[in-house]
Design a protein around this motif. Structure first.
Motif, short mmCIF file in Angstrom:
data_model
loop_
_atom_site.label_atom_id
_atom_site.label_comp_id
_atom_site.label_asym_id
_atom_site.label_seq_id
_atom_site.Cartn_x
_atom_site.Cartn_y
_atom_site.Cartn_z
N UNK A 1 21.65 61.95 29.78
CA UNK A 1 22.15 60.81 29.94
C UNK A 1 23.79 61.79 30.49
N UNK A 2 23.60 62.21 29.88
CA UNK A 2 25.09 63.73 30.64
C UNK A 2 25.14 64.26 31.41
N UNK A 3 23.46 64.93 31.28
CA UNK A 3 23.45 66.04 32.29
C UNK A 3 22.96 64.93 33.48
N UNK A 4 22.02 63.98 33.83
CA UNK A 4 21.57 62.96 35.02
C UNK A 4 22.81 62.75 35.10
N UNK A 5 23.65 62.24 33.97
CA UNK A 5 25.04 61.15 35.29
C UNK A 5 26.31 62.49 35.69
N UNK A 6 25.98 63.33 35.28
CA UNK A 6 26.84 64.27 36.32
C UNK A 6 26.29 64.49 37.78
N UNK A 7 24.52 64.62 37.70
CA UNK A 7 23.99 65.13 39.03
C UNK A 7 24.58 63.76 39.70
N UNK A 8 24.48 63.02 38.62
CA UNK A 8 24.55 61.65 39.87
C UNK A 8 26.12 61.42 40.44
N UNK A 9 26.77 61.71 38.87
CA UNK A 9 28.07 61.59 40.24
C UNK A 9 28.80 62.96 41.17
N UNK A 10 27.76 63.96 41.16
CA UNK A 10 28.62 65.17 42.17
C UNK A 10 27.66 64.28 43.48
N UNK A 11 26.53 64.13 43.32
CA UNK A 11 26.10 63.46 44.93
C UNK A 11 26.68 62.80 45.37
N UNK A 12 27.74 61.80 44.15
CA UNK A 12 28.30 60.29 44.94
C UNK A 12 29.80 60.88 44.75
N UNK A 13 29.65 62.19 44.71
CA UNK A 13 31.34 62.54 44.66
C UNK A 13 32.62 61.71 43.68
N UNK A 14 31.95 61.42 42.69
CA UNK A 14 32.67 60.68 41.79
C UNK A 14 33.27 61.34 40.35
N UNK A 15 33.12 63.25 41.02
CA UNK A 15 33.64 63.56 39.60
C UNK A 15 35.18 64.02 39.69
N UNK A 16 35.70 64.25 38.67
CA UNK A 16 37.04 64.29 38.89
C UNK A 16 37.66 65.48 39.96
N UNK A 17 38.87 64.67 40.23
CA UNK A 17 39.93 65.59 41.20
C UNK A 17 39.97 67.08 41.12
N UNK A 18 39.77 68.00 39.79
CA UNK A 18 39.71 69.18 39.38
C UNK A 18 38.99 69.55 39.74
N UNK A 19 37.46 68.81 40.06
CA UNK A 19 36.00 69.44 40.15
C UNK A 19 35.75 69.23 41.22
N UNK A 20 37.01 68.55 42.43
CA UNK A 20 36.61 68.30 44.06
C UNK A 20 38.03 68.69 44.92
N UNK A 21 38.36 69.81 44.32
CA UNK A 21 39.79 70.63 45.15
C UNK A 21 40.19 70.52 46.44
N UNK A 22 40.63 70.00 47.57
CA UNK A 22 41.19 69.13 49.11
C UNK A 22 40.40 70.32 49.85
N UNK A 23 40.01 71.55 49.28
CA UNK A 23 38.74 72.76 50.42
C UNK A 23 37.47 72.53 49.88
N UNK A 24 37.07 71.67 50.15
CA UNK A 24 35.85 71.04 50.06
C UNK A 24 35.21 71.07 51.16
N UNK A 25 34.48 72.47 51.12
CA UNK A 25 33.06 72.40 52.35
C UNK A 25 32.42 71.81 53.08
N UNK A 26 32.48 70.65 52.01
CA UNK A 26 31.19 69.31 52.53
C UNK A 26 32.35 68.36 53.13
N UNK A 27 32.59 67.88 54.64
CA UNK A 27 33.14 66.78 54.69
C UNK A 27 32.59 65.42 54.43
N UNK A 28 33.90 64.17 54.05
CA UNK A 28 32.79 63.18 53.36
C UNK A 28 31.64 62.63 54.70
N UNK A 29 31.71 62.45 55.40
CA UNK A 29 30.76 62.46 56.15
C UNK A 29 29.30 63.45 55.96
#
Length: 345
Positions: free
Chosen positions: A188-216
């Motif tokens: 569950x832990x690893x699969x949930x992290x994968x799910x959160x990456x896909x949904x952009x639901x990780x804590x802000x520290x994991x997604x800085x403002x200079x994220x190379x992928x745009x919200x779209x």
């Protein structure tokens, strides 16, 4: 990717071949050997066809050596994602399948390395879905994939691409998710992290403002393959397919599958056949495996390959005639039986 000469030859008659196969679906596959076309080359599945775990299939090693002594070119095509390609080659060598040297593509781009091998007439005999993952990551310019892979497979993916950096869970700005066969991380832990990456639901520290992928832009979900189950020494076991499907359903993102039986994977391998290898360049490319869908479906049908099913590995009685399955062109008890019919013919 530039199509190779043998790919052009069988694409010409693609529509005719597929239409004919559809008309002949009700015919007996066991009697089709007499109508076998001239063979240009072989794409051979590994697990379940040549071996199951630490045990080779009946006569496989001798048949493999007989094939090596013939003039028929071949490539081994594996969906293995529990280990690197180098580890697979080493394991096959220990089982008796000698002469499978593995050249890494990490020093230069994968596409450039393949072109160089073609020019030098130096074939790469073993192709895996892990190698295809590495190629796709390079093509997409991904830098921080979250990898649900074994340590061995993880090293190949990172070495064969420009991806780099600290991949510690929850501490990285991930730009993609890669799923292979990795039972130790299908929790569950690893699969949930994968799910959160896909949904952009990780804590802000994991997604800085200079994220190379745009919200779209969707975060890519990459799968080595989607086999529902595999054959292990103690019986059938779950493959990565159910876990990939779970992430697809939860995230709403469709996975990009890179291994068998995708058309892109087969084309990538077929393009590695060199001009000097092909005694009958106008012949058919054969794909042989123990899974009528995961080995012989999808791209194998699209490309009009000659499809051979063997009754070893995950094969179960009646697989070739299941509802919704396009019957193979030939069925043999073992890989050795097929090779015997080929070299005698």
């Amino acid at each position: 990717m530039r199509p190779g000469p043998c790919l052009k030859s069988f694409k010409i008659s693609f529509n005719i071949q597929v239409n004919k196969r559809s008309r002949d679906m009700s015919s007996s596959v066991n009697k089709l050997a007499k109508g076998r076309p001239r063979i240009a080359g072989l794409l051979i599945d590994v697990s379940g066809t040549l071996h199951v775990g630490k045990t080779t299939t009946p006569g496989a090693v001798d048949a493999f050596h007989k094939l090596q002594e013939s003039s028929i070119p071949f490539r081994l095509c594996s969906n293995t994602s529990k280990e690197s390609t180098t580890s697979l080659v080493s394991r096959l060598d220990q089982l008796g399948f000698k002469g499978l040297s593995e050249e890494r593509d990490s020093e230069e781009g994968i596409a450039q390395a393949q072109e160089k091998r073609r020019e030098e007439q130096k074939p790469r005999l073993v192709w895996t879905s892990i190698g295809a993952v590495s190629k796709l990551i390079e093509e997409l310019g991904l830098k921080r994939p979250f990898l649900l892979l074994s340590d061995s497979a993880r090293q190949e993916v990172l070495q064969g691409s420009t991806a780099q950096g600290d991949l510690q869970e929850g501490k990285t700005q991930y730009d993609s998710v890669v799923v292979g066969l990795a039972p130790s991380v299908f929790d569950h832990s690893h699969l949930n992290t994968a799910f959160r990456v896909l949904k952009r639901e990780l804590p802000e520290s994991a997604h800085p403002s200079n994220n190379s992928a745009t919200p779209k832009q969707e975060i890519p979900l990459i799968a080595t393959h989607k086999a529902k189950y595999i054959q292990t020494e103690d019986g059938l076991s779950l493959g990565p397919g159910p876990f990939v499907t779970a992430l697809e359903n939860a995230s709403g993102i469709t996975a990009r599958v890179v291994g068998k039986p995708t058309k892109d994977f087969f084309e990538m391998v077929i393009n590695d056949f060199t001009d000097g290898e092909m005694p009958t360049p106008d012949g058919k490319i054969v794909v042989i495996g123990d899974d009528v869908e995961a080995d012989l479906g999808g791209g194998a049908v699209e490309l009009g390959l000659w499809r051979v099913l063997v009754k070893t590995g995950k094969y179960r009685a009646g697989d070739e005639s299941r509802e919704g399955v396009i019957p193979p062109d030939e069925v043999f008890e073992t890989f050795a039986d097929f090779v015997e019919s080929l070299v005698q013919g």
